[in-house]
Design a protein around this motif. Sequence first.
Motif, PDB file in Angstrom:
ATOM      1  N   LEU A 463      -2.135  -3.704 -18.817  1.00 18.94           N
ATOM      2  CA  LEU A 463      -1.574  -4.343 -17.634  1.00 18.94           C
ATOM      3  C   LEU A 463      -2.514  -5.422 -17.115  1.00 18.94           C
ATOM      4  O   LEU A 463      -3.744  -5.328 -17.242  1.00 18.94           O
ATOM      5  CB  LEU A 463      -1.331  -3.294 -16.539  1.00 18.94           C
ATOM      6  N   ASP A 465      -4.132  -7.541 -13.786  1.00 19.53           N
ATOM      7  CA  ASP A 465      -4.645  -7.035 -12.511  1.00 19.53           C
ATOM      8  C   ASP A 465      -3.530  -6.882 -11.496  1.00 19.53           C
ATOM      9  O   ASP A 465      -3.471  -5.883 -10.751  1.00 19.53           O
ATOM     10  CB  ASP A 465      -5.720  -7.975 -11.966  1.00 19.53           C
ATOM     11  N   GLU A 467      -0.327  -6.484 -12.096  1.00 16.78           N
ATOM     12  CA  GLU A 467       0.538  -5.373 -12.507  1.00 16.78           C
ATOM     13  C   GLU A 467      -0.135  -4.035 -12.229  1.00 16.78           C
ATOM     14  O   GLU A 467       0.527  -3.070 -11.815  1.00 16.78           O
ATOM     15  CB  GLU A 467       0.865  -5.498 -13.993  1.00 16.78           C
ATOM     16  N   TYR A 468      -1.464  -3.976 -12.413  1.00 24.92           N
ATOM     17  CA  TYR A 468      -2.176  -2.735 -12.165  1.00 24.92           C
ATOM     18  C   TYR A 468      -2.149  -2.391 -10.676  1.00 24.92           C
ATOM     19  O   TYR A 468      -2.005  -1.223 -10.295  1.00 24.92           O
ATOM     20  CB  TYR A 468      -3.608  -2.848 -12.671  1.00 24.92           C
ATOM     21  N   ASP A 469      -2.290  -3.409  -9.824  1.00 25.93           N
ATOM     22  CA  ASP A 469      -2.219  -3.179  -8.376  1.00 25.93           C
ATOM     23  C   ASP A 469      -0.864  -2.610  -7.994  1.00 25.93           C
ATOM     24  O   ASP A 469      -0.757  -1.716  -7.140  1.00 25.93           O
ATOM     25  CB  ASP A 469      -2.481  -4.474  -7.603  1.00 25.93           C
ATOM     26  N   LYS A 472      -0.659   1.013  -9.054  1.00 23.88           N
ATOM     27  CA  LYS A 472      -1.425   1.943  -8.227  1.00 23.88           C
ATOM     28  C   LYS A 472      -0.642   2.391  -6.996  1.00 23.88           C
ATOM     29  O   LYS A 472      -0.972   3.403  -6.381  1.00 23.88           O
ATOM     30  CB  LYS A 472      -2.751   1.288  -7.796  1.00 23.88           C
TER      31      LYS A 472
END
Length: 585
Positions: A463, A465, A467-469, A472
């Motif tokens: 992912l 950054d 997409e990762y946020d 989360k």
Amino acid sequence: MEFKCATCLTDETAMAGSRDKWVVRGSMGGLLVVLCFLAGFPYVTQHRVAAESKRADTAIRLSDAFQDARTMVTEAKSLERRYRFEGSEAVRTAHETATRRLAADLHTVMRLDRSAATRKTVEHLLFLQARYVSSANGLFSAIDVGDDPGIQHLDHEVIDPIFGVLEYVVHQQARAASARALEHSASLRRHEARARSMITIAFGVGVLLLAGFAFIIFRARRAEVDRLARIAITDPLTGLRNHRAFQEDLARELQRVGRSGDPLSLVVLDVDGLKAINDRLGHQAGDERLQAVAGAIRGSQRGSDAAYRIGGDEFAVILPGARALGALEYAQRLRAQVAVSAGIAEATGLRCRDEVIREAGLALVGAKRIHQDIAVYGPDMEIAEGEHEHDERPLASALALAVDAKDSYTRSHCQTVSQLCAVIADELGLDGDAVGRVRLAGLLHDVGKIGVPDAILNKPAALTDAEYDLMKRHSLLGSDIVGAAEMHAEARWVRHHHERYDGGGYPDGLAGDTIPLESRIILVAHAFEAMTSDRPYRKAPGLDFALGELRRHAGTQFDPRVVEALCRALDRETAAETVTLRGTS
């Protein structure tokens, strides 16, 4: 403990029965031949011996007759010489008696042996005897008148030639008759010895055949008893062992566990939707489903495992040497082939059979209650039945299934994490209610992924950054969803299940014991399951890698106590079987 399938046993029994049938037939045929031989041989032997005995008797009588004739010839010659010196009437009378007895002996020979050669020889001897008697009478008359020239003429020119031939032929015939008598006597003895030998051999063969026949009958009877015993413990539809065999085998295996300390796991299985199949398609289709499940069970088990059909749609598998997590891996492997629900219980010491069966049954009921495929027994399952009248678990399970359905790459992830959470919580000594609640929280930990876009959730690469946020945020959304279901403690645990022990996690950056213990348990279970399962962007690193990573990051990312609890549970697996979860080779 190793068992062959009923089909294999049936085939082997049929082959052995066919071999035994032909052996029995051969033995009976051979025995009949021997009996016929024993019945007929004495008669034939008696006939032969009687004939040989008759010939021997005749030969002996012929020999005796010729020997008598030989004696009479010698005696007649002696009396003839004596008469020259005595001239006694008594001597002459004795000579006449000897010649008559000679003639009688020759006639006896002719009666005993009516062959043409013997008849011809005897007739010749009688002719010579008659000429001798006539010449001897002339000699006696010449002696009486003192006619010396006549005496010399008759004695040397007439009587001696006749007597010489007569004496020679009689002597030769006597010797020949004696030789024949001896030959027939020896032949008779040979026949008798041969008869005794043949009868002894035949009797011995008969005894051997009887022994072989008795052995085959014993084997056939034992095979029949074994066959009936197998039928008594075999389910006729599936070919698996039946409920009776299950009870006996489990009791025996638990005794072995008590002696050796090796673990044992029991998996109780229930076929999903069998009643619906029977109602919709008929019992024939239901039977075919049961047979398919039995085939899948056989194909998934090890050589030391034993499978049983213990009820209408219920099966059981005994896994010697396996812990609960090993049984979980087996049940997951089986679940990938057929639709079954499973309850698992383990024994690590001397346990009561009924208690282990009860625990596996509670695990199966628990799995069905929370709509999971598989459940490992834990103390949380001992909660009284009445306490679940308003149980929130069906709703929780439905949410977990929705997540698994949305995230195809992590299908059954929530159920596996749920089981691992229960194992870790039990290892840490939590009570039954606490184990049940952390099991439930583990089932719901990823429910917030419902709000994550599919493009991110199923992305086959790392992912970004951004997409990762967005990813989360699923812990916050999951906490809201669980809280809305009136499960406030579980909602808090779900919110913090990505917090790190060193404070570097999300969403609130909690650290150490400020993170709920249940959240720390979920994090370790989640990480372990992730590292032992394939993902779209990588293959599972495997069990050894997962344990190494957990230990390496204990104290930073993970709570060391929780990591060690999971490691202890895994380390108790037997050395003979490396326990792996989905995706581990």
